[in-house]
Design a protein around this motif. Structure first.
Motif, PDB file in Angstrom:
ATOM      1  N   UNK A 165      34.870 144.127   8.651  1.00 51.75           N
ATOM      2  CA  UNK A 165      33.974 143.851   9.785  1.00 51.75           C
ATOM      3  C   UNK A 165      32.528 143.695   9.611  1.00 51.75           C
ATOM      4  N   UNK A 166      31.764 143.207  10.474  1.00 52.94           N
ATOM      5  CA  UNK A 166      30.434 142.950  10.247  1.00 52.94           C
ATOM      6  C   UNK A 166      29.605 144.237  10.145  1.00 52.94           C
ATOM      7  N   UNK A 167      28.786 144.359   9.353  1.00 53.79           N
ATOM      8  CA  UNK A 167      28.099 145.623   8.943  1.00 53.79           C
ATOM      9  C   UNK A 167      28.633 146.647   7.966  1.00 53.79           C
ATOM     10  N   UNK A 168      29.649 146.285   7.513  1.00 56.45           N
ATOM     11  CA  UNK A 168      30.458 147.255   6.474  1.00 56.45           C
ATOM     12  C   UNK A 168      29.900 146.471   5.317  1.00 56.45           C
ATOM     13  N   UNK A 169      29.944 147.475   4.415  1.00 57.67           N
ATOM     14  CA  UNK A 169      29.715 147.055   2.822  1.00 57.67           C
ATOM     15  C   UNK A 169      30.843 146.142   2.120  1.00 57.67           C
ATOM     16  N   UNK A 214      32.624 133.018   7.568  1.00 58.92           N
ATOM     17  CA  UNK A 214      33.240 134.084   8.405  1.00 58.92           C
ATOM     18  C   UNK A 214      31.569 134.788   8.780  1.00 58.92           C
ATOM     19  N   UNK A 215      30.765 134.777   8.158  1.00 56.68           N
ATOM     20  CA  UNK A 215      29.235 135.437   8.277  1.00 56.68           C
ATOM     21  C   UNK A 215      28.551 134.641   9.496  1.00 56.68           C
ATOM     22  N   UNK A 216      28.858 133.404   9.642  1.00 59.50           N
ATOM     23  CA  UNK A 216      28.255 132.428  10.471  1.00 59.50           C
ATOM     24  C   UNK A 216      28.951 132.948  11.927  1.00 59.50           C
ATOM     25  N   UNK A 217      30.389 132.997  11.841  1.00 59.15           N
ATOM     26  CA  UNK A 217      31.202 133.084  12.909  1.00 59.15           C
ATOM     27  C   UNK A 217      30.644 134.549  13.494  1.00 59.15           C
ATOM     28  N   UNK A 218      30.447 135.520  12.779  1.00 58.36           N
ATOM     29  CA  UNK A 218      29.916 136.769  13.397  1.00 58.36           C
ATOM     30  C   UNK A 218      28.658 136.716  13.966  1.00 58.36           C
ATOM     31  N   UNK A 219      27.578 135.746  13.486  1.00 58.98           N
ATOM     32  CA  UNK A 219      26.392 135.754  14.012  1.00 58.98           C
ATOM     33  C   UNK A 219      26.441 134.858  15.118  1.00 58.98           C
TER      34      UNK A 219
END
Lengths: 191, 164
Positions: free
Chosen positions: B14-18, B40-45
């Motif tokens: 999940x976003x925010x996890x290392x 995936x990071x862009x999707x989260x953003x």
């Protein structure tokens, strides 16, 4: 005259700076001002959550209002005054679920996003993307949609979302995992 | 860790996890997976940003509507409570009046103990008892043994069972 915590000298006048626990306790005692303050603080979350879960502005406003009324009426059953927000959100989710169950026979309506910018000018790309995201999220199965809305739109952590949804943290993570795969495909053009 | 495993782990994180070290190492080596991770990071953003764009309804009408609904329900509930209490009181009053003003009832007739009238008939060589029970019609003839005839007293006869 206002005291440091934002509560006025008069017992039943509450401001935005007052600690949530005190406002909840006063609302439970029947202070109309405290009840109004609680709703003022959380109405945006309630309406936003209902709007994303129901994709219908009128139904969302009704659901959010009904949930707030129920919350104020059942305030005595809240165990921890510091957890008013997740408790209220849970009531909103349950209200939306019940509305969705009743409307299951009807086809889903077009998702609404009341604060979208106008379709003209430089903001049109943003509007297009917002519409695409709203449609993609609205097309998710209800359980995945709830998880996505709480996690991404309302900034809850997985365990907080699990608390609101009444399921395990692992279940929320699974729903998010499945939703992300699907959304990544649906929103390919915007990534 | 191969590309399939790495992408699977990226989807699960999940976003925010290392990111685990193994995935980070793989991403350093694999361009395709790095592109996948960026996607995936862009999707989260995008999703997080849409949350901030969500509706911002005006607070005042909403708060007022909730307040009116709460008060309305409270009034309705109170009115329903008063109605219920009034109905219960009226019902109680009617019941009480009925009980207090009821005309005195005549004492209930005590059940009459059946009386048995027995007559010894000695008209023949085989004397019989003729018994009559009050409240019932009919006669029952009972044979009496001649040997007991003399000892058959009326008192004894009066205690004959009501079946007679």
């Amino acid at each position: 005259m206002e005291v440091a915590v934002g509560r006025r000298a008069r017992d039943d006048a509450w401001g935005p700076a007052a600690p949530e626990r005190e406002v909840v306790a006063a609302a439970r005692r029947g202070s109309r001002s405290a009840q109004d303050e609680l709703i003022r603080r959380h109405h945006r979350s309630c309406v936003g959550l209902a709007l994303h879960l129901l994709s219908d502005e009128d139904a969302a406003l009704d659901a959010a209002q009904d949930a707030c009324v129920r919350a104020l009426e059942k305030l005595r059953s809240l165990k921890d005054d510091g957890r008013f927000r997740p408790w209220l959100m849970r009531i909103v989710v349950n209200r939306c679920r019940s509305i969705r169950r009743r409307a299951r026979a009807r086809p889903p309506e077009e998702p609404l996003s009341p604060s979208l910018p106008a379709a003209d000018g430089p903001a049109s790309d943003q509007a297009e993307r917002s519409r695409a995201v709203a449609e993609a999220v609205a097309g998710l199965p209800p359980a995945q949609r709830e998880a996505v809305v709480l996690f991404y739109y309302h900034g809850l952590k997985a365990h907080e979302a699990a608390d609101v949804l009444g399921c395990s943290t692992a279940a929320v993570k699974t729903r998010l995992f499945e939703a992300r795969r699907r959304l990544a495909d649906d929103l390919e053009a915007w990534l | 860790m191969d590309c399939h495993e790495a992408r699977r782990e990226l989807e699960r994180a999940l976003p925010g996890t290392d990111r685990p070290t193994a995935i980070a190492d793989h991403l350093r080596r694999c361009d395709a997976c790095r592109v996948y991770a960026d996607r995936l990071a862009r999707l989260d953003a995008v999703l997080s940003e849409e949350g901030r764009l969500a509706g911002k309804p005006d607070a005042a009408p909403f708060v007022a509507a909730v307040g009116r609904a709460v008060v309305g329900r409270r009034v309705r509930r109170r009115a329903a409570g008063w109605s219920l209490a009034a109905a219960a009181t009226a019902l109680l009053a009617v019941g009480l009046a009925h009980v207090l003003n009821r005309p005195p009832e005549p004492p209930a007739p005590r059940p009459e103990r059946p009386r048995v009238i027995v007559t010894l008939i000695e008209a023949s060589s085989r004397p019989t008892l003729r018994a009559e029970m009050s409240g019932a019609s009919g006669f029952v003839a009972v044979e009496v043994c001649p040997a007991r005839r003399r000892t058959l007293e009326m008192a004894e006869l009066a205690e004959l069972p009501p079946a007679l």
